[in-house]
Design a protein around this motif. Structure first.
Motif: not given
Length: 336
Positions: A261-265
């Motif tokens: 969703a357009g993010r990394w973590g």
């Protein structure tokens, strides 16, 4: 000494003691838990629950003196360590003692002297970072001078939250004590002075406010430590070595990373137990092997004394706002 497994007595059945009881039973080969001693009978019984052959006792000194105990792990509060350590040294059995060795340098020096009088090292202090794979890699790199001589260390020690009653002095005695030992071990150098500054304030009784501890070593290496025990997001221990020809960093976040969703973590460990579980396991395994031969394999009583002396200087620097020098007694020959 048993002909088979190392028979271990454990003193202290709190959080650390209970964790170590399971560790000895489940993950340390060549050793078995035979007794847990804690003045709180309920805690002692809870610690041995499900461990066949392990008994609960309320007299820690009695555990140390028991004929079926070959070696002892001490995980009780620091203020009661000295008599337990002296009893084990007098009996001549190996000890793995969680930090602190004792709460102050004078009592730590008495343990050092008792061990020196006996003529061999029996006491190992539980500085588990010496067994962490990342810190071991950094130690090897520095020992081999792959990047030239070390010039600076940048350290960070963060906890999500501190427990009730945690004081500013405990920032030094309970937390930065690890950086004191890690610095001495990584650099092979004694510490000479400590300074402490607090973020935004000259002095404060709020242990949740970050502090910067500056450590000086005999060879002139400078070490800065950010100690922040109420960072709210998790547990981190980091160290960056700045050397003549490059830098090396350990303690970065590990584990699975996601991209979606357009993010990394990823995740940050909640406390020290998952972060250093492998280090604790390796520490206990190597200690058990050494204890079967009547010795230790890790930080010595002298290392514990040196850490206590550094902590005293650190607390003095906290309270006065001034640089405090570290003074050590002459080192007995068995620690050379």
């Amino acid at each position: 000494m048993s002909d088979q497994d190392l028979r271990v007595g454990l003193i202290g059945a709190g959080m650390m003691g209970s964790d170590h009881a399971r560790r000895i039973h489940e993950r340390v080969s060549g050793a078995r838990l035979v007794a847990v001693g804690d003045p709180d009978a309920d805690r002692a019984r809870a610690a041995v629950e499900g461990i066949p052959g392990a008994r609960a006792e309320t007299d820690p000194i009695g555990v140390i003196g028991a004929s079926d105990v070959d070696a002892v792990v001490i995980a009780s509060p620091g203020p009661v360590h000295e008599p337990l350590l002296l009893a084990a040294v007098e009996r001549g059995i190996p000890v793995l003692c969680e930090k602190p060795l004792t709460p102050d340098s004078k009592s730590s020096l008495r343990v050092v002297q008792a061990e020196a009088d006996r003529g061999r090292k029996l006491v190992q202090v539980g500085f588990m970072r010496r067994f962490d794979p990342e810190f071991l890699d950094l130690k090897a790199l520095l020992d081999d001078s792959e990047l030239g001589e070390p010039l600076l260390l940048h350290c960070a020690h963060r906890n999500a939250a501190h427990p009730p009653g945690f004081t500013t002095n405990m920032l030094i005695n309970d937390s930065v004590v690890h950086e004191f030992d890690t610095t001495r071990w990584l650099l092979g150098d004694e510490l000479t002075a400590v300074s402490v500054r607090q973020q935004g304030l000259v002095r404060s009784d709020d242990a949740g406010i970050p502090q910067i501890v500056t450590i000086e070593t005999a060879r002139g290496v400078l070490v800065d430590v950010e100690i922040f025990v109420h960072c709210r997001f998790g547990y981190q221990v980091r160290c960056e070595a700045v050397c003549e020809h490059g830098t090396a960093t350990v303690g970065g976040d590990t584990g699975m990373r996601t991209h979606t969703a357009g993010r990394w973590g990823g995740q940050v460990t909640a406390d020290f137990r998952p972060r250093f579980r492998a280090a604790f396991d390796a520490e206990f395994q190597r200690w058990a092997h050494a204890a079967r031969e009547g010795g230790i394999d890790g930080a010595s009583a002298w290392d514990g004394y040196a850490a206590a002396a550094a902590c005293e200087a650190g607390v003095q620097a906290q309270e006065t706002g001034q640089r405090a020098e570290i003074s050590l007694a002459a080192r007995p020959g068995i620690y050379d």
